[in-house]
Design a protein around this motif. Sequence first.
Motif, PDB file in Angstrom:
ATOM      1  N   ALA A   1       1.292  -1.413  -0.292  1.00  0.00           N
ATOM      2  CA  ALA A   1       0.158  -0.135   0.378  1.00  0.00           C
ATOM      3  C   ALA A   1       0.474   1.995   0.473  1.00  0.00           C
ATOM      4  O   ALA A   1       0.404   2.376  -0.252  1.00  0.00           O
ATOM      5  CB  ALA A   1      -1.099  -0.057   1.300  1.00  0.00           C
ATOM      6  N   PHE A   2       1.400   1.453   0.978  1.00  0.00           N
ATOM      7  CA  PHE A   2       2.767   2.650   0.422  1.00  0.00           C
ATOM      8  C   PHE A   2       3.580   2.229  -0.285  1.00  0.00           C
ATOM      9  O   PHE A   2       3.926   3.487  -0.988  1.00  0.00           O
ATOM     10  CB  PHE A   2       4.290   2.286   1.256  1.00  0.00           C
ATOM     11  CG  PHE A   2       4.749   3.052   1.964  1.00  0.00           C
ATOM     12  CD1 PHE A   2       4.026   4.509   2.601  1.00  0.00           C
ATOM     13  CD2 PHE A   2       6.139   3.357   1.442  1.00  0.00           C
ATOM     14  CE1 PHE A   2       5.368   5.808   3.121  1.00  0.00           C
ATOM     15  CE2 PHE A   2       6.926   4.648   1.614  1.00  0.00           C
ATOM     16  CZ  PHE A   2       6.300   5.192   2.698  1.00  0.00           C
ATOM     17  N   LEU A   3       4.182   1.736  -1.543  1.00  0.00           N
ATOM     18  CA  LEU A   3       4.835   2.020  -2.142  1.00  0.00           C
ATOM     19  C   LEU A   3       3.509   2.225  -3.172  1.00  0.00           C
ATOM     20  O   LEU A   3       4.056   2.878  -4.379  1.00  0.00           O
ATOM     21  CB  LEU A   3       5.229   0.373  -3.137  1.00  0.00           C
ATOM     22  CG  LEU A   3       6.225  -0.112  -1.505  1.00  0.00           C
ATOM     23  CD1 LEU A   3       7.004  -1.040  -2.486  1.00  0.00           C
ATOM     24  CD2 LEU A   3       7.293   0.680  -2.689  1.00  0.00           C
TER      25      LEU A   3
ATOM     26  N   GLU B   1      -1.390   3.883  -1.299  1.00  0.00           N
ATOM     27  CA  GLU B   1      -2.797   3.575  -1.639  1.00  0.00           C
ATOM     28  C   GLU B   1      -3.341   3.415   0.106  1.00  0.00           C
ATOM     29  O   GLU B   1      -2.084   3.155   1.002  1.00  0.00           O
ATOM     30  CB  GLU B   1      -2.994   2.345  -1.520  1.00  0.00           C
ATOM     31  CG  GLU B   1      -3.285   1.928  -3.326  1.00  0.00           C
ATOM     32  CD  GLU B   1      -3.333   0.343  -3.807  1.00  0.00           C
ATOM     33  OE1 GLU B   1      -3.637   0.384  -4.904  1.00  0.00           O
ATOM     34  OE2 GLU B   1      -3.350  -0.514  -3.421  1.00  0.00           O
ATOM     35  N   THR B   2      -4.377   3.863   0.202  1.00  0.00           N
ATOM     36  CA  THR B   2      -4.840   3.835   1.681  1.00  0.00           C
ATOM     37  C   THR B   2      -4.956   2.265   2.076  1.00  0.00           C
ATOM     38  O   THR B   2      -4.618   1.222   1.009  1.00  0.00           O
ATOM     39  CB  THR B   2      -6.157   4.550   1.867  1.00  0.00           C
ATOM     40  OG1 THR B   2      -7.130   3.620   0.716  1.00  0.00           O
ATOM     41  CG2 THR B   2      -6.748   5.825   1.565  1.00  0.00           C
ATOM     42  N   VAL B   3      -5.066   2.103   3.311  1.00  0.00           N
ATOM     43  CA  VAL B   3      -5.275   0.869   4.319  1.00  0.00           C
ATOM     44  C   VAL B   3      -6.605   1.062   5.447  1.00  0.00           C
ATOM     45  O   VAL B   3      -6.882   1.817   5.598  1.00  0.00           O
ATOM     46  CB  VAL B   3      -3.952   0.119   5.220  1.00  0.00           C
ATOM     47  CG1 VAL B   3      -2.670  -0.297   3.778  1.00  0.00           C
ATOM     48  CG2 VAL B   3      -3.660   1.576   5.678  1.00  0.00           C
TER      49      VAL B   3
ATOM     50  N   VAL C   1      -4.048   6.520   5.749  1.00  0.00           N
ATOM     51  CA  VAL C   1      -2.894   6.810   4.713  1.00  0.00           C
ATOM     52  C   VAL C   1      -2.024   6.411   5.793  1.00  0.00           C
ATOM     53  O   VAL C   1      -1.527   6.602   6.837  1.00  0.00           O
ATOM     54  CB  VAL C   1      -2.717   8.064   4.376  1.00  0.00           C
ATOM     55  CG1 VAL C   1      -1.904   8.920   3.720  1.00  0.00           C
ATOM     56  CG2 VAL C   1      -4.772   8.587   3.521  1.00  0.00           C
ATOM     57  N   ILE C   2      -0.661   6.092   5.391  1.00  0.00           N
ATOM     58  CA  ILE C   2       0.866   5.428   5.486  1.00  0.00           C
ATOM     59  C   ILE C   2       1.612   6.536   5.416  1.00  0.00           C
ATOM     60  O   ILE C   2       2.063   7.043   4.343  1.00  0.00           O
ATOM     61  CB  ILE C   2       1.082   4.016   5.169  1.00  0.00           C
ATOM     62  CG1 ILE C   2      -0.040   3.129   4.879  1.00  0.00           C
ATOM     63  CG2 ILE C   2       2.207   3.772   6.191  1.00  0.00           C
ATOM     64  CD1 ILE C   2       0.643   1.489   4.007  1.00  0.00           C
ATOM     65  N   THR C   3       2.125   7.214   6.528  1.00  0.00           N
ATOM     66  CA  THR C   3       2.098   8.624   6.368  1.00  0.00           C
ATOM     67  C   THR C   3       3.994   8.837   6.776  1.00  0.00           C
ATOM     68  O   THR C   3       4.354   9.625   6.957  1.00  0.00           O
ATOM     69  CB  THR C   3       1.324   9.752   7.421  1.00  0.00           C
ATOM     70  OG1 THR C   3       1.833   9.341   8.973  1.00  0.00           O
ATOM     71  CG2 THR C   3       0.627  10.487   6.515  1.00  0.00           C
TER      72      THR C   3
ATOM     73  N   LEU D   1       5.686   2.792  12.159  1.00  0.00           N
ATOM     74  CA  LEU D   1       4.679   3.274  11.274  1.00  0.00           C
ATOM     75  C   LEU D   1       3.606   4.005  11.941  1.00  0.00           C
ATOM     76  O   LEU D   1       3.720   4.461  12.864  1.00  0.00           O
ATOM     77  CB  LEU D   1       3.553   2.583  10.707  1.00  0.00           C
ATOM     78  CG  LEU D   1       3.094   1.011  11.682  1.00  0.00           C
ATOM     79  CD1 LEU D   1       1.469   1.604  11.387  1.00  0.00           C
ATOM     80  CD2 LEU D   1       3.323  -0.128  11.275  1.00  0.00           C
ATOM     81  N   GLU D   2       3.538   5.236  10.795  1.00  0.00           N
ATOM     82  CA  GLU D   2       2.196   6.063  11.931  1.00  0.00           C
ATOM     83  C   GLU D   2       1.086   6.059  10.457  1.00  0.00           C
ATOM     84  O   GLU D   2       1.175   5.963   9.324  1.00  0.00           O
ATOM     85  CB  GLU D   2       3.069   7.529  11.515  1.00  0.00           C
ATOM     86  CG  GLU D   2       2.753   8.876  11.738  1.00  0.00           C
ATOM     87  CD  GLU D   2       1.511   8.889  13.509  1.00  0.00           C
ATOM     88  OE1 GLU D   2       0.186   9.294  13.965  1.00  0.00           O
ATOM     89  OE2 GLU D   2       2.437   8.323  14.095  1.00  0.00           O
ATOM     90  N   LEU D   3      -0.007   5.785  10.723  1.00  0.00           N
ATOM     91  CA  LEU D   3      -1.163   5.889   9.971  1.00  0.00           C
ATOM     92  C   LEU D   3      -2.065   6.892  10.499  1.00  0.00           C
ATOM     93  O   LEU D   3      -2.477   6.442  11.370  1.00  0.00           O
ATOM     94  CB  LEU D   3      -2.241   4.285   9.924  1.00  0.00           C
ATOM     95  CG  LEU D   3      -1.089   3.100   9.952  1.00  0.00           C
ATOM     96  CD1 LEU D   3      -1.586   1.699  11.287  1.00  0.00           C
ATOM     97  CD2 LEU D   3      -0.570   2.970   8.613  1.00  0.00           C
ATOM     98  N   THR D   4      -2.425   7.654   9.217  1.00  0.00           N
ATOM     99  CA  THR D   4      -3.273   8.779   9.625  1.00  0.00           C
ATOM    100  C   THR D   4      -4.853   8.872   8.781  1.00  0.00           C
ATOM    101  O   THR D   4      -5.214   8.138   7.842  1.00  0.00           O
ATOM    102  CB  THR D   4      -2.281  10.012   9.244  1.00  0.00           C
ATOM    103  OG1 THR D   4      -1.058  10.640   9.111  1.00  0.00           O
ATOM    104  CG2 THR D   4      -3.635  10.926   9.389  1.00  0.00           C
TER     105      THR D   4
END
Length: 138
Positions: free
Chosen positions: A80-82, A85-87, A104-106, A122-125
Amino acid sequence: MARGVNFLIKVNTANSDTPSYEAVAAQRSGTFNRGYDTIDMTSKDNSGWQDSDYGNGNWSISGSGVLEEEDPALDALDAAFLAAETVMVQFEFASGKKYEGEAVITDFSIEAPHDDVATYSLELTGKGKYEEIEASAS
């Protein structure tokens, strides 16, 4: 008393039609952040005191752990990061209650020191509002 070891960050490793949430392997920390922006409502009528009201809500999930290269949840996060895309993620309580939402993977960092284990952080917003899912009665 709740113990932190029983709280998990989970990621949807399947698709949105038939989700399958997997815990991110080897977690060491996990934080579910919630907050609100504020709207400044101050006027001369407030006698010199600031007046605020609720603005937009926000949430995020952050975590870290030991890097497990064969982890389906980390693989889903990496893909998703590459692809930018959202998760779909969950923060699961020891009781089974969950907070779930699209994120969103920030930040998705990997640290590989020469004298210690490799780790991730990891930080997920949150994107929009999260949903609270009560623990199912078994």
